[in-house]
Design a protein around this motif. Structure first.
Motif, PDB file in Angstrom:
ATOM      1  N   LEU A 135      -8.726  -5.997  10.598  1.00 42.41           N
ATOM      2  CA  LEU A 135      -7.901  -4.867  10.156  1.00 42.41           C
ATOM      3  C   LEU A 135      -8.413  -3.545  10.713  1.00 42.41           C
ATOM      4  CD1 LEU A 135      -7.563  -6.195   6.534  1.00 42.41           C
ATOM      5  CD2 LEU A 135      -5.637  -5.817   8.086  1.00 42.41           C
ATOM      6  N   ALA A 136      -9.645  -3.543  11.175  1.00 44.74           N
ATOM      7  CA  ALA A 136     -10.218  -2.335  11.781  1.00 44.74           C
ATOM      8  C   ALA A 136     -11.077  -2.758  12.965  1.00 44.74           C
ATOM      9  CB  ALA A 136     -11.072  -1.594  10.755  1.00 44.74           C
ATOM     10  N   SER A 137     -11.241  -1.843  13.920  1.00 39.26           N
ATOM     11  CA  SER A 137     -12.081  -2.179  15.087  1.00 39.26           C
ATOM     12  C   SER A 137     -13.544  -2.088  14.673  1.00 39.26           C
ATOM     13  CB  SER A 137     -11.815  -1.187  16.229  1.00 39.26           C
ATOM     14  OG  SER A 137     -10.535  -1.376  16.707  1.00 39.26           O
ATOM     15  N   VAL A 138     -14.048  -3.170  14.116  1.00 37.16           N
ATOM     16  CA  VAL A 138     -15.377  -3.121  13.506  1.00 37.16           C
ATOM     17  C   VAL A 138     -16.499  -2.912  14.526  1.00 37.16           C
ATOM     18  CG1 VAL A 138     -14.797  -4.414  11.433  1.00 37.16           C
ATOM     19  CG2 VAL A 138     -15.448  -5.656  13.499  1.00 37.16           C
ATOM     20  N   GLU A 139     -16.218  -3.221  15.780  1.00 36.97           N
ATOM     21  CA  GLU A 139     -17.252  -3.003  16.801  1.00 36.97           C
ATOM     22  C   GLU A 139     -17.334  -1.524  17.164  1.00 36.97           C
ATOM     23  OE1 GLU A 139     -16.350  -5.768  19.975  1.00 36.97           O
ATOM     24  OE2 GLU A 139     -17.224  -7.445  18.872  1.00 36.97           O
ATOM     25  N   VAL A 155     -12.205   1.668   5.717  1.00 36.49           N
ATOM     26  CA  VAL A 155     -10.939   2.127   5.135  1.00 36.49           C
ATOM     27  C   VAL A 155     -10.325   3.216   6.027  1.00 36.49           C
ATOM     28  CG1 VAL A 155      -9.955   3.414   3.177  1.00 36.49           C
ATOM     29  CG2 VAL A 155     -11.513   1.507   2.753  1.00 36.49           C
ATOM     30  N   ARG A 156     -11.192   4.085   6.542  1.00 35.46           N
ATOM     31  CA  ARG A 156     -10.691   5.171   7.410  1.00 35.46           C
ATOM     32  C   ARG A 156     -10.210   4.665   8.758  1.00 35.46           C
ATOM     33  NH1 ARG A 156     -15.670   8.486   6.314  1.00 35.46           N
ATOM     34  NH2 ARG A 156     -15.322   9.007   4.156  1.00 35.46           N
ATOM     35  N   SER A 157     -10.698   3.513   9.166  1.00 37.81           N
ATOM     36  CA  SER A 157     -10.379   3.005  10.508  1.00 37.81           C
ATOM     37  C   SER A 157      -9.264   1.960  10.514  1.00 37.81           C
ATOM     38  CB  SER A 157     -11.618   2.356  11.133  1.00 37.81           C
ATOM     39  OG  SER A 157     -12.762   3.089  10.879  1.00 37.81           O
ATOM     40  N   LEU A 158      -8.649   1.719   9.364  1.00 39.43           N
ATOM     41  CA  LEU A 158      -7.647   0.644   9.296  1.00 39.43           C
ATOM     42  C   LEU A 158      -6.533   0.824  10.323  1.00 39.43           C
ATOM     43  CD1 LEU A 158      -7.276   0.220   5.422  1.00 39.43           C
ATOM     44  CD2 LEU A 158      -8.146  -1.477   7.048  1.00 39.43           C
ATOM     45  N   ASP A 159      -6.182  -0.276  10.958  1.00 42.08           N
ATOM     46  CA  ASP A 159      -5.120  -0.249  11.959  1.00 42.08           C
ATOM     47  C   ASP A 159      -4.181  -1.415  11.622  1.00 42.08           C
ATOM     48  OD1 ASP A 159      -3.572  -0.314  14.208  1.00 42.08           O
ATOM     49  OD2 ASP A 159      -5.149  -1.040  15.545  1.00 42.08           O
ATOM     50  N   ILE A 160      -3.170  -1.117  10.811  1.00 43.81           N
ATOM     51  CA  ILE A 160      -2.405  -2.214  10.197  1.00 43.81           C
ATOM     52  C   ILE A 160      -0.929  -2.218  10.593  1.00 43.81           C
ATOM     53  CG2 ILE A 160      -3.882  -2.558   8.173  1.00 43.81           C
ATOM     54  CD1 ILE A 160      -1.957  -0.601   6.724  1.00 43.81           C
ATOM     55  N   LYS A 161      -0.619  -1.461  11.633  1.00 43.37           N
ATOM     56  CA  LYS A 161       0.782  -1.395  12.051  1.00 43.37           C
ATOM     57  C   LYS A 161       1.263  -2.782  12.505  1.00 43.37           C
ATOM     58  CE  LYS A 161       3.639   1.623  14.880  1.00 43.37           C
ATOM     59  NZ  LYS A 161       4.136   0.812  15.963  1.00 43.37           N
ATOM     60  N   PRO A 162       2.373  -3.259  11.933  1.00 41.03           N
ATOM     61  CA  PRO A 162       2.846  -4.587  12.349  1.00 41.03           C
ATOM     62  C   PRO A 162       3.467  -4.548  13.740  1.00 41.03           C
ATOM     63  CG  PRO A 162       4.350  -3.626  10.738  1.00 41.03           C
ATOM     64  CD  PRO A 162       3.224  -2.648  10.900  1.00 41.03           C
ATOM     65  N   CYS A 163       3.468  -5.689  14.407  1.00 39.21           N
ATOM     66  CA  CYS A 163       4.184  -5.777  15.694  1.00 39.21           C
ATOM     67  C   CYS A 163       5.674  -5.840  15.356  1.00 39.21           C
ATOM     68  CB  CYS A 163       3.820  -7.063  16.426  1.00 39.21           C
ATOM     69  SG  CYS A 163       2.072  -7.289  16.682  1.00 39.21           S
ATOM     70  N   GLY A 164       6.485  -5.375  16.237  1.00 42.17           N
ATOM     71  CA  GLY A 164       7.930  -5.425  15.981  1.00 42.17           C
ATOM     72  C   GLY A 164       8.443  -6.860  15.919  1.00 42.17           C
ATOM     73  N   GLU A 165       9.604  -7.009  15.334  1.00 41.58           N
ATOM     74  CA  GLU A 165      10.251  -8.328  15.234  1.00 41.58           C
ATOM     75  C   GLU A 165      10.470  -8.901  16.640  1.00 41.58           C
ATOM     76  OE1 GLU A 165      12.438 -10.966  12.467  1.00 41.58           O
ATOM     77  OE2 GLU A 165      11.211  -9.219  12.045  1.00 41.58           O
ATOM     78  N   SER A 236      -0.846 -13.299   9.699  1.00 49.84           N
ATOM     79  CA  SER A 236      -1.618 -12.168  10.224  1.00 49.84           C
ATOM     80  C   SER A 236      -2.382 -11.466   9.097  1.00 49.84           C
ATOM     81  CB  SER A 236      -0.685 -11.210  10.978  1.00 49.84           C
ATOM     82  OG  SER A 236      -0.537  -9.994  10.309  1.00 49.84           O
ATOM     83  N   VAL A 237      -3.597 -11.009   9.406  1.00 47.39           N
ATOM     84  CA  VAL A 237      -4.383 -10.296   8.378  1.00 47.39           C
ATOM     85  C   VAL A 237      -3.680  -9.018   7.965  1.00 47.39           C
ATOM     86  CG1 VAL A 237      -6.751 -11.138   8.621  1.00 47.39           C
ATOM     87  CG2 VAL A 237      -5.913  -9.427  10.219  1.00 47.39           C
ATOM     88  N   ARG A 238      -2.881  -8.459   8.861  1.00 46.01           N
ATOM     89  CA  ARG A 238      -2.145  -7.227   8.513  1.00 46.01           C
ATOM     90  C   ARG A 238      -1.109  -7.524   7.436  1.00 46.01           C
ATOM     91  NH1 ARG A 238      -3.404  -7.388  13.653  1.00 46.01           N
ATOM     92  NH2 ARG A 238      -1.605  -8.620  14.290  1.00 46.01           N
ATOM     93  N   GLU A 239      -0.440  -8.664   7.586  1.00 51.09           N
ATOM     94  CA  GLU A 239       0.554  -9.029   6.573  1.00 51.09           C
ATOM     95  C   GLU A 239      -0.133  -9.250   5.212  1.00 51.09           C
ATOM     96  OE1 GLU A 239       3.243 -12.143   7.762  1.00 51.09           O
ATOM     97  OE2 GLU A 239       3.988 -12.388   5.713  1.00 51.09           O
ATOM     98  N   ILE A 240      -1.301  -9.884   5.244  1.00 50.93           N
ATOM     99  CA  ILE A 240      -2.051 -10.112   3.996  1.00 50.93           C
ATOM    100  C   ILE A 240      -2.435  -8.772   3.383  1.00 50.93           C
ATOM    101  CG2 ILE A 240      -4.174 -11.072   3.022  1.00 50.93           C
ATOM    102  CD1 ILE A 240      -4.064 -13.260   5.165  1.00 50.93           C
TER     103      ILE A 240
END
Ligand SMILES: Cc1cc2nc3c(=O)[nH]c(=O)nc-3n(C[C@H](O)[C@H](O)[C@H](O)COP(=O)(O)OP(=O)(O)OC[C@H]3O[C@@H](n4cnc5c(N)ncnc54)[C@H](O)[C@@H]3O)c2cc1C
Length: 442
Positions: A135-139, A155-165, A236-240
Motif C-alpha cells: 500500500l506504500a513504497s516501503v523501500e 500512513v502518509r505514504s499510502l498510494d491506494i488509487k485503483p487501476c481503472g476498469e 488487490s491490497v488496495r481493494e482490501i
C-alpha cells in the motif's frame, strides 16, 4: 507463432488477478498487443514439496486468472520449469518488446527478477517492474526501526488509487501452452479451507466492529483469513484497504495489521542480513538448547500443552494457523524449548499456505525477542494464553478431539495432572526461568 508483431509480456507472479492489477494496467498502456504469462517455477515448487494443498490453491488461482483474462479476450500462456529457461524460450519464440511484472520484495523473488531482467537485457527486451502488492513504497520510506514511527510514515505514504476498469485486452494471439496443459494432474483445492476465488466474499463479510476485540480469539472466526489471498494477490491490497477504511476508518486495527506486513519488507530492505541474522545485534549469541527430541515433540504436536499441540494440528492439516496461535507456538519453541528461531521459521515454511519469507522471518524474530521490538523480552505463558484466548477450549477440542470430554479447567494447565494427554515435555515455570537466564545480559 501466429503473430509476427512484438508483444508486451505481462508476467503474473504474486498478483494472480486481472482486476486492479498495476502491472497489467501498465502493460496495456501502449499500442502493443499483450501476452499474459504465468510460470510454475520449479525452484519455488521444490520448496513447496510435492503437489500439496498449497500448489492446488495456486493452481486454482491461476485457473481463475486464466478465466478472467479470457473474458477480456486474452489467453494466458502457462509454463512449468526454471524461470530463466522459460524466459529464454519466450524471448526466442515471441521476441517481446517488453516484460511487465509486479515488483517483488522478497529475497527469492528479487533474485528471480534479477535473473529475468538480465536475460531480457541480453535479448534487448525492456524489463519493467511495477509496485503492486504493497500500500506504500516501503523501500522509499526513511528507515524506521520500530513499528509505530514506521506506521506514521506509512500512513502518509499510502498510494491506494485503483487501476481503472479493464473491459478488454488488446491480446496477442498465440499457441503457447495454457493452464490446462500444465496442471492437468492437480486436483482442485477442495481439501483446504481456502477457496482461491473466495477473497472478495470473505472481505465483504469481515466485521471490523468486533475485529479489535476478538482478533486474538482462535475459537471465534473473527479475523479476515485473507492472508493466502494477499500472499498470492488473488485480490488487490488496495481493494482490501478501501473496504477496511470504509468499514472502520483509515486508522483501525485491521489497517495496522496490513501495515505490519509492510513493516517487515521495510526492515528487510534496510537491514541486509535479516534473513539469517538477528536484527538485535546483542541477541546474536543466544545459546540455543536445540534439543532434537523436544523439537520433534513440537513438530508432531505432542508437547503436552494442548493449545500448542492444537495449533500444530491446525497448521499441519489446514496449512494455515490463527495469528495469536502462531505467536504462542513461536514463543513456546524459542522460549520454553530454547530452540533457534530459524528452526521454527523453516518449519512454518514447510506448511503455511500464506508463507512469505520476509513476513515469516520478521514474525519469528519478533516472537524470539531478537527482532525489532522495544519490549526487551516477551515470554508467553501457554496456560494463561489458553485460558484467556480459548476459555471454553472450543479451538483446542476442534483440533484435539481426544480431549472432547475433558472440562476446560483441566485443559488449560496441563501441569495439574488431570489431563489425559501427552505429559508436558517441560514445566513452563522452570522453562521461563531458563529462558530469562539465556537472554540475561544480552
Ligand atoms: C511466527 C509467525 C509467523 C508468521 N508467518 C506469516 C507468513 O509467513 N505469512 C503471513 O502472511 N503472515 C504471517 N504471520 C502473520 C499473521 O499471523 C498472519 O498474517 C495472520 O494470522 C493471517 O490471518 P488473517 O488473514 O486472518 O489475519 P488478519 O488478522 O485478518 O490480518 C489481516 C492481514 O494483515 C496481515 N497481518 C496480520 N498480522 C500480521 C503480522 N503479525 N505480520 C505481518 N502481517 C500481518 C496479513 O496480511 C493478514 O492477512 C506470522 C505470524 C507469526 C507470529
Amino acid at each position: 507463432m501466429k503473430e509476427k508483431t512484438r508483444p508486451v509480456v505481462c508476467w503474473f507472479r504474486r498478483d494472480l488477478r486481472a482486476d486492479d492489477n498495476r502491472a497489467l494496467s501498465a502493460a496495456i498502456g501502449g499500442p502493443e498487443k499483450i501476452l499474459p504469462l504465468f510460470i510454475f517455477d520449479d525452484e519455488i515448487l521444490k520448496d513447496h514439496g510435492a503437489f500439496d494443498g498449497r500448489l492446488r490453491f495456486i493452481a486454482g488461482a491461476v485457473m481463475n486468472l486464466s478465466k478472467e483474462l479470457e473474458k477480456k479476450g486474452a489467453r494466458l500462456a502457462c509454463f512449468r520449469g526454471r524461470t530463466d529457461d522459460i524466459f529464454r524460450d519466450i524471448a526466442e519464440r515471441v521476441n517481446p518488446s517488453a516484460v511487465y511484472c509486479a515488483k517483488s520484495l522478497t529475497w527469492s523473488g528479487k533474485s528471480i527478477s534479477a535473473r529475468a531482467a538480465g536475460i531480457c537485457r541480453d535479448w534487448g527486451v525492456e524489463f519493467v517492474e511495477v509496485e503492486d502488492n504493497v500500500l506504500a513504497s516501503v523501500e522509499k520510506i526513511g528507515y524506521r526501526k520500530v513499528f509505530t514511527p514506521f506506521y506514521k510514515q506509512w500512513v502518509r505514504s499510502l498510494d491506494i488509487k485503483p487501476c481503472g476498469e479493464l473491459s478488454s485486452i488488446n491480446a496477442f494471439s498465440h499457441d503457447l501452452p495454457g493452464i490446462g496443459e500444465i496442471i492437468g494432474g492437480i486436483e482442485p483445492s477442495e481439501k483446504l479451507p481456502f477457496d482461491p476465488r473466495g477473497a472478495r466474499a470473505r472481505l465483504e463479510s469481515l466485521d471490523l466492529s468486533s475485529y479489535g476485540e476478538l482478533r486474538d480469539r482462535p475459537d471465534i472466526d473473527a479475523t479476515s483469513r485473507l492472508s493466502p489471498h494477499i500472499r498470492f494477490g488473488t485480490i488487490s491490497v488496495r481493494e482490501i484497504f478501501r473496504e477496511a477504511a470504509k468499514k472502520g476508518g483509515e486508522d483501525n486495527q485491521f489497517v495496522k495489521e496490513l501495515a505490519w506486513r509492510e513493516f517487515w519488507y521495510h526492515i528487510k530492505h534496510n537491514f541486509q542480513g535479516f534473513r539469517e541474522t538477528e536484527f538485535q545485534e546483542k541477541r546474536r549469541n543466544i545459546r540455543w538448547r536445540n534439543d532434537e527430541k523436544l523439537f520433534s515433540a513440537f513438530r508432531e504436536g505432542r508437547t503436552g500443552y494442548p493449545l500448542v499441540d492444537a495449533g500444530i494440528r491446525q497448521l499441519v492439516s489446514e496449512k494455515w494457523v490463527h495469528g495469536r496461535v502462531r505467536m504462542i507456538l513461536a514463543s513456546f519453541l524459542t522460549k520454553d524449548l530454547l530452540t533457534d528461531w530459524r528452526w521454527g521459521e523453516k518449519f512454518f515454511k514447510e506448511h503455511l499456505l500464506d508463507y512469505d519469507e520476509v513476513v515469516n522471518t520478521g514474525n519469528w524474530q519478533w516472537c524470539a525477542s531478537v527482532g525489532p521490538d522495544p519490549k526487551p523480552l516477551r515470554i508467553f505463558n501457554p496456560c494463561v494464553q489458553s485460558a484467556k484466548f480459548d476459555p471454553g477450549c472450543r479451538y483446542i477440542k476442534k483440533y484435539l478431539p481426544e480431549l472432547k470430554k475433558v472440562p476446560p479447567e483441566n485443559i488449560h494447565d496441563p501441569l495439574n495432572g488431570r489431563l489425559p494427554w501427552h505429559p508436558p515435555v517441560i514445566d513452563h515455570g522452570e522453562a521461563a526461568k531458563k529462558a530469562r537466564a539465556a537472554y540475561k545480559g544480552l
